[in-house]
Design an enzyme around this catalytic site. Structure first.
Site, PDB file in Angstrom:
ATOM      1  N   LYS A  80       0.829  -1.209   0.000  1.00 11.56           N
ATOM      2  CA  LYS A  80       0.000   0.000   0.000  1.00 11.56           C
ATOM      3  C   LYS A  80       0.862   1.258   0.000  1.00 11.56           C
ATOM      4  O   LYS A  80       1.962   1.283   0.554  1.00 11.56           O
ATOM      5  CB  LYS A  80      -0.913  -0.037   1.224  1.00 11.56           C
ATOM      6  CG  LYS A  80      -2.042   0.988   1.217  1.00 11.56           C
ATOM      7  CD  LYS A  80      -2.971   0.728   2.395  1.00 11.56           C
ATOM      8  CE  LYS A  80      -4.109   1.721   2.477  1.00 11.56           C
ATOM      9  NZ  LYS A  80      -5.024   1.418   3.608  1.00 11.56           N
ATOM     10  N   SER A 156      -9.846   1.613   2.660  1.00  8.72           N
ATOM     11  CA  SER A 156      -8.937   2.465   1.910  1.00  8.72           C
ATOM     12  C   SER A 156      -7.846   1.709   1.132  1.00  8.72           C
ATOM     13  O   SER A 156      -7.089   2.339   0.378  1.00  8.72           O
ATOM     14  CB  SER A 156      -8.237   3.443   2.862  1.00  8.72           C
ATOM     15  OG  SER A 156      -7.425   2.749   3.790  1.00  8.72           O
ATOM     16  N   SER A 180     -10.473  -1.121   6.253  1.00  8.94           N
ATOM     17  CA  SER A 180      -9.740  -0.742   5.045  1.00  8.94           C
ATOM     18  C   SER A 180      -9.099  -1.896   4.301  1.00  8.94           C
ATOM     19  O   SER A 180      -8.685  -1.736   3.149  1.00  8.94           O
ATOM     20  CB  SER A 180      -8.668   0.300   5.389  1.00  8.94           C
ATOM     21  OG  SER A 180      -9.271   1.525   5.713  1.00  8.94           O
TER      22      SER A 180
END
Length: 284
Positions: A80, A156, A180
């Site tokens: 990420k 997210s 997320s």
């Protein structure tokens, strides 16, 4: 070679062992997939094809010598945006961070992946500072769901979910406070887990955020968690090393939980059908 794009990490590793697959072929297929679909789904950035192929060739050499570097040698993965990775910038999804220099250190998850021999294809996009459950980012634009480009991949860890669903890498490291990892997994047809707080070391230390594994099957999630959960003294809030592998299929339960499952036998059967072995923490 397009079939390798949907192969699990466990299947790739078995192919490397038997030499029916090559890390060079697999990583090359992933890079071609990025070229083909990333313009539509907006999932990944900071992709260095030369670096990836050099890592794949090194992995292939280790497999031929019978000396793989670790549990994920040659497996293509993504990390990420917010995870510091040497040579890659971190924007946390936010345009004011444009121009941030490449990282000069690896955060614990990136370090563990490299130690295990994984090939980090690139970084996955996220919304600004991970504060919304979508892929809308002032830095990256909009990440879209590969199943239907009109839909959100969730967030997210939006790019992580979109990338995996599109065949970009076999594994992804996301992060989760309030869904997320789990939301993109659910919305993209994947498996994701928010581990116990502190189980996976990360920086900066946090009492809320934790790094979570994402994959296309439960077995791969367990494999990735085994790697990510290795200790790192830099995270002062992380837990001691796990006492057992997460791949053994057991689920330890409190006596109260065991009593509930014993009462509701149908739930116990459902867990067993999913491959879990219910392990009471005391002698029944």
């Amino acid at each position: 070679m397009r079939e390798v794009l949907t192969a699990t990490a466990v299947e790739l590793l078995q192919g490397y062992r038997t030499r029916s697959l090559s890390p060079v072929e697999v990583v090359g297929a992933c890079l071609r997939q990025i070229e083909e679909v990333n313009g539509d789904i907006g999932a990944v950035f900071a992709v260095d094809a030369e670096r990836c192929m050099a890592a794949a060739r090194a992995s292939e050499g280790r497999w031929r010598a019978g000396e793989p570097a670790g549990e994920l040698d040659g497996v293509p993965v993504t990390v990420k945006d917010g995870m510091q990775t040497v040579g890659m910038p971190s924007y946390n999804g936010s345009a004011p961070n444009a121009g941030s220099p490449p990282a000069t250190m690896d955060c614990p998850p990136s370090a563990r992946l490299k130690e295990a021999g994984a090939v980090i294809l690139g970084k996955t996009v996220m919304p600004d500072f991970g504060l919304i459950a979508s892929g809308v980012s002032s830095m990256h634009g909009i990440a879209r769901n590969p199943w239907n480009l009109a839909f959100s991949p969730g967030g997210s860890s939006a790019g992580a979910g979109a990338a995996l669903a599109a065949g970009i890498g076999a594994l992804a490291a996301g992060s989760d406070i309030a869904g997320s990892v789990r939301l993109p997994a659910g919305q993209c047809g994947l498996v994701g887990l928010k581990p116990t707080q502190g189980r996976v070391p990360h920086l900066p230390s946090s009492t809320m955020r934790t790094v979570g594994p994402m994959a296309r099957c439960v077995e791969d999630v367990a494999l990735l968690l085994d790697v990510l959960a290795k200790p790192d003294a830099r995270d002062r809030l992380s837990l001691p090393a796990a006492a057992q592998t997460f791949q053994d299929g057991s689920v330890a339960l409190s006596k109260a939980a065991w009593d509930v499952l014993s009462t509701w036998a149908v739930e116990s059967r459902s867990l067993r059908r999913c491959g879990a072995f219910l392990t009471p923490p005391w002698k029944p």
